[in-house]
Design a protein around this motif. Structure first.
Motif, short mmCIF file in Angstrom:
data_model
loop_
_atom_site.label_atom_id
_atom_site.label_comp_id
_atom_site.label_asym_id
_atom_site.label_seq_id
_atom_site.Cartn_x
_atom_site.Cartn_y
_atom_site.Cartn_z
N CYS A 218 0.81 -1.23 0.00
CA CYS A 218 0.00 0.00 0.00
C CYS A 218 0.83 1.27 0.00
CB CYS A 218 -0.94 0.01 1.19
SG CYS A 218 -0.08 0.13 2.78
N GLY A 219 2.10 1.17 0.41
CA GLY A 219 2.93 2.37 0.46
C GLY A 219 2.33 3.38 1.43
N PHE A 220 2.25 4.63 1.02
CA PHE A 220 1.68 5.66 1.89
C PHE A 220 0.20 5.89 1.63
CE2 PHE A 220 3.51 7.85 -1.73
CZ PHE A 220 2.47 8.66 -2.14
N GLY A 221 -0.43 5.02 0.85
CA GLY A 221 -1.88 5.09 0.69
C GLY A 221 -2.37 5.68 -0.61
N ASN A 222 -1.53 5.67 -1.64
CA ASN A 222 -1.90 6.23 -2.94
C ASN A 222 -3.19 5.61 -3.50
OD1 ASN A 222 -1.32 8.15 -4.94
ND2 ASN A 222 -0.35 6.61 -6.22
N ALA A 223 -3.41 4.34 -3.24
CA ALA A 223 -4.66 3.69 -3.67
C ALA A 223 -5.60 3.47 -2.49
CB ALA A 223 -4.35 2.35 -4.34
N THR A 224 -5.05 3.36 -1.30
CA THR A 224 -5.86 3.10 -0.10
C THR A 224 -6.88 4.20 0.15
OG1 THR A 224 -3.88 2.08 0.86
CG2 THR A 224 -5.73 2.48 2.34
N LEU A 225 -6.41 5.43 0.14
CA LEU A 225 -7.29 6.56 0.44
C LEU A 225 -8.42 6.70 -0.60
CD1 LEU A 225 -4.53 8.99 1.66
CD2 LEU A 225 -6.20 7.79 3.07
N PRO A 226 -8.14 6.61 -1.90
CA PRO A 226 -9.25 6.66 -2.86
C PRO A 226 -10.24 5.50 -2.69
CG PRO A 226 -7.19 7.15 -3.98
CD PRO A 226 -6.84 6.70 -2.58
N MET A 227 -9.72 4.29 -2.35
CA MET A 227 -10.64 3.16 -2.14
C MET A 227 -11.58 3.44 -0.97
SD MET A 227 -8.67 -0.40 -3.00
CE MET A 227 -7.30 -0.19 -1.89
N LEU A 228 -11.06 4.05 0.08
CA LEU A 228 -11.92 4.39 1.23
C LEU A 228 -12.97 5.42 0.83
CD1 LEU A 228 -9.20 4.49 4.01
CD2 LEU A 228 -11.09 2.85 3.84
N ASP A 229 -12.63 6.33 -0.08
CA ASP A 229 -13.60 7.31 -0.58
C ASP A 229 -14.66 6.66 -1.47
OD1 ASP A 229 -12.36 9.42 0.72
OD2 ASP A 229 -11.15 9.98 -1.03
N ILE A 230 -14.20 5.79 -2.36
CA ILE A 230 -15.10 5.15 -3.33
C ILE A 230 -16.05 4.16 -2.66
CG2 ILE A 230 -15.18 3.58 -5.33
CD1 ILE A 230 -12.50 4.93 -6.21
N SER B 122 -5.63 12.37 9.74
CA SER B 122 -6.04 13.72 9.34
C SER B 122 -7.39 13.74 8.64
CB SER B 122 -4.98 14.36 8.44
OG SER B 122 -4.94 13.73 7.17
N ARG B 123 -7.79 12.59 8.09
CA ARG B 123 -9.09 12.48 7.40
C ARG B 123 -10.15 11.79 8.26
NH1 ARG B 123 -5.08 12.47 3.64
NH2 ARG B 123 -5.51 13.23 1.55
N GLY B 124 -9.79 11.40 9.49
CA GLY B 124 -10.74 10.73 10.37
C GLY B 124 -11.10 9.33 9.92
N LEU B 125 -10.15 8.62 9.29
CA LEU B 125 -10.43 7.29 8.74
C LEU B 125 -9.73 6.16 9.50
CD1 LEU B 125 -10.04 8.21 4.95
CD2 LEU B 125 -12.17 7.81 6.19
N GLU B 126 -9.19 6.44 10.68
CA GLU B 126 -8.43 5.42 11.41
C GLU B 126 -9.26 4.18 11.74
OE1 GLU B 126 -9.22 8.57 12.47
OE2 GLU B 126 -7.80 9.15 13.99
N ASP B 127 -10.56 4.35 11.91
CA ASP B 127 -11.41 3.21 12.27
C ASP B 127 -11.73 2.32 11.07
OD1 ASP B 127 -12.93 5.31 11.16
OD2 ASP B 127 -14.77 4.56 12.09
#
Length: 78
Positions: free
Chosen positions: A6-18, A43-48
């Motif tokens: 996942c690295g630093f979340g380049n795909a992780t963060l968009p997947m959480l949005d989608i 910072s985005r409140g997505l830790e859970d």
């Protein structure tokens, strides 16, 4: 979902949005990149919705190397 490398979340963060109902197990061999991902998640409140795990996805684990489970957000599989 499980994301390998996942690295630093380049795909992780968009997947959480989608996928707003998804939870992701994000893995990478680099604890440094996972630390960046954790900061971005916080910072985005997505830790859970995402757990970052340091592991080598290519090296097979043996019975001697089991996951280390703790109360913290990051786990280590060697």
């Amino acid at each position: 979902m499980v994301e390998y490398g996942c690295g630093f979340g380049n795909a992780t963060l968009p997947m959480l949005d989608i996928f707003p109902d998804a939870k992701i197990l994000a893995t990478d061999i680099s604890p440094n990149l996972l630390k960046i991902l954790e900061g971005l998640l916080s910072s985005r409140g997505l830790e859970d919705r995402c757990v970052a795990i340091a592991m080598d996805a290519i090296r097979p684990t043996s019975r001697r190397h089991q996951p280390i489970w703790s109360s913290e957000r990051r786990f280590c599989i060697t």
